[in-house]
Design an enzyme around this catalytic site. Structure first.
Site, PDB file in Angstrom:
ATOM      1  N   GLY A  46       0.831  -1.197   0.000  1.00 24.11           N
ATOM      2  CA  GLY A  46       0.000   0.000   0.000  1.00 24.11           C
ATOM      3  C   GLY A  46       0.863   1.243   0.000  1.00 24.11           C
ATOM      4  O   GLY A  46       2.039   1.194   0.364  1.00 24.11           O
ATOM      5  N   GLN A  51       3.345   9.912   0.968  1.00 23.40           N
ATOM      6  CA  GLN A  51       4.609   9.162   1.001  1.00 23.40           C
ATOM      7  C   GLN A  51       5.494   9.461  -0.209  1.00 23.40           C
ATOM      8  O   GLN A  51       6.688   9.165  -0.176  1.00 23.40           O
ATOM      9  CB  GLN A  51       4.344   7.650   1.089  1.00 23.40           C
ATOM     10  CG  GLN A  51       3.765   7.239   2.444  1.00 23.40           C
ATOM     11  CD  GLN A  51       3.556   5.744   2.515  1.00 23.40           C
ATOM     12  OE1 GLN A  51       2.547   5.230   2.037  1.00 23.40           O
ATOM     13  NE2 GLN A  51       4.506   5.033   3.084  1.00 23.40           N
ATOM     14  N   CYS A  88       6.091  -0.235   7.416  1.00 27.47           N
ATOM     15  CA  CYS A  88       5.740   0.904   6.568  1.00 27.47           C
ATOM     16  C   CYS A  88       6.951   1.265   5.720  1.00 27.47           C
ATOM     17  O   CYS A  88       8.071   1.302   6.221  1.00 27.47           O
ATOM     18  CB  CYS A  88       5.350   2.084   7.454  1.00 27.47           C
ATOM     19  SG  CYS A  88       4.953   3.576   6.535  1.00 27.47           S
ATOM     20  N   LEU A  89       6.705   1.540   4.441  1.00 28.43           N
ATOM     21  CA  LEU A  89       7.809   1.924   3.555  1.00 28.43           C
ATOM     22  C   LEU A  89       8.486   3.213   4.021  1.00 28.43           C
ATOM     23  O   LEU A  89       9.636   3.455   3.706  1.00 28.43           O
ATOM     24  CB  LEU A  89       7.298   2.088   2.118  1.00 28.43           C
ATOM     25  CG  LEU A  89       6.769   0.819   1.439  1.00 28.43           C
ATOM     26  CD1 LEU A  89       6.167   1.160   0.083  1.00 28.43           C
ATOM     27  CD2 LEU A  89       7.857  -0.233   1.296  1.00 28.43           C
ATOM     28  N   HIS A 130      -4.228   1.749   7.595  1.00 30.40           N
ATOM     29  CA  HIS A 130      -2.846   2.244   7.687  1.00 30.40           C
ATOM     30  C   HIS A 130      -2.639   3.391   6.689  1.00 30.40           C
ATOM     31  O   HIS A 130      -2.073   4.432   7.031  1.00 30.40           O
ATOM     32  CB  HIS A 130      -1.891   1.068   7.416  1.00 30.40           C
ATOM     33  CG  HIS A 130      -0.433   1.428   7.369  1.00 30.40           C
ATOM     34  ND1 HIS A 130       0.478   0.945   8.276  1.00 30.40           N
ATOM     35  CD2 HIS A 130       0.262   2.210   6.501  1.00 30.40           C
ATOM     36  CE1 HIS A 130       1.685   1.442   7.969  1.00 30.40           C
ATOM     37  NE2 HIS A 130       1.578   2.200   6.896  1.00 30.40           N
ATOM     38  N   GLU A 131      -3.132   3.193   5.449  1.00 32.35           N
ATOM     39  CA  GLU A 131      -2.942   4.234   4.422  1.00 32.35           C
ATOM     40  C   GLU A 131      -3.787   5.475   4.727  1.00 32.35           C
ATOM     41  O   GLU A 131      -3.332   6.601   4.509  1.00 32.35           O
ATOM     42  CB  GLU A 131      -3.267   3.696   3.025  1.00 32.35           C
ATOM     43  CG  GLU A 131      -2.431   2.494   2.566  1.00 32.35           C
ATOM     44  CD  GLU A 131      -0.937   2.624   2.791  1.00 32.35           C
ATOM     45  OE1 GLU A 131      -0.418   3.749   2.791  1.00 32.35           O
ATOM     46  OE2 GLU A 131      -0.293   1.583   2.980  1.00 32.35           O
ATOM     47  N   HIS A 134      -2.072   7.715   7.044  1.00 27.36           N
ATOM     48  CA  HIS A 134      -1.068   8.572   6.399  1.00 27.36           C
ATOM     49  C   HIS A 134      -1.687   9.893   5.930  1.00 27.36           C
ATOM     50  O   HIS A 134      -1.027  10.932   5.952  1.00 27.36           O
ATOM     51  CB  HIS A 134      -0.463   7.875   5.171  1.00 27.36           C
ATOM     52  CG  HIS A 134       0.684   6.953   5.479  1.00 27.36           C
ATOM     53  ND1 HIS A 134       1.868   7.377   6.036  1.00 27.36           N
ATOM     54  CD2 HIS A 134       0.835   5.622   5.290  1.00 27.36           C
ATOM     55  CE1 HIS A 134       2.692   6.340   6.171  1.00 27.36           C
ATOM     56  NE2 HIS A 134       2.091   5.260   5.733  1.00 27.36           N
TER      57      HIS A 134
END
Ligand code: ZN
Length: 153
Positions: A46, A51, A88-89, A130-131, A134
């Site tokens: 995701g 990001q 997380c990236l 989660h997204e 963000h």
């Protein structure tokens, strides 16, 4: 289309609130293409627009070849509770246990501007939540009850 660098924790863009997309235009479509490319290149499941440095409410989630693009996602219903590990990236090499609802309903728009409604559970629900976090400047480390370095396992 392009693979863009993923912003890392400490970058203020990750702590800002993203704006609603008011009209879906060519720039929105380019943003979505770039998000998908960047997510796939980083082998993530995701990605949220901030990001890659864009403060717009757009998320992409791809789990087992099911790719969902959601613009202006809204959580309209949640049920149950589940605890699982997340990464997380934007937070490299760290994982943590995060409590989330087990089942959710999300509404938003797809890349064509059509209304979509998703009933999700388990990992898909978790990835969406989660997204969406963000988009509100929230990272999983804010919610995790235990954070560990990936190498330490
Ligand atoms: Zn993340």
């Amino acid at each position: 289309m392009a693979v863009l660098p993923i912003r890392k924790i400490g970058d203020p863009v990750l702590r800002s609130r993203s704006k609603e997309v008011e009209n879906i235009n060519e720039q929105t479509k380019e943003l979505i293409d770039n998000m998908i490319d960047s997510m796939e290149a980083a082998e993530g499941i995701g990605l949220a627009a901030p990001q890659i440095g864009i403060l717009q409410r757009v998320i992409v989630v791809k789990i087992e070849d099911d790719l969902k693009v959601t613009i202006n996602p809204i959580l309209i219903k949640e049920k149950g509770e589940s605890m699982a590990e997340e990464g997380c990236l934007s937070v490299p090499d760290r994982r943590g246990l995060v409590k989330r609802p087990e089942e959710i309903i999300i509404e938003g728009l797809n890349e064509e501007g059509e209304k979509v409604k998703y009933e999700l559970e388990g990992l898909k629900a978790r990835a969406f939540l989660h997204e969406i976090d963000h988009l509100n400047g929230i990272l999983f480390v804010d919610k995790a009850i235990e954070i560990k370095d990936e190498e330490s396992e």
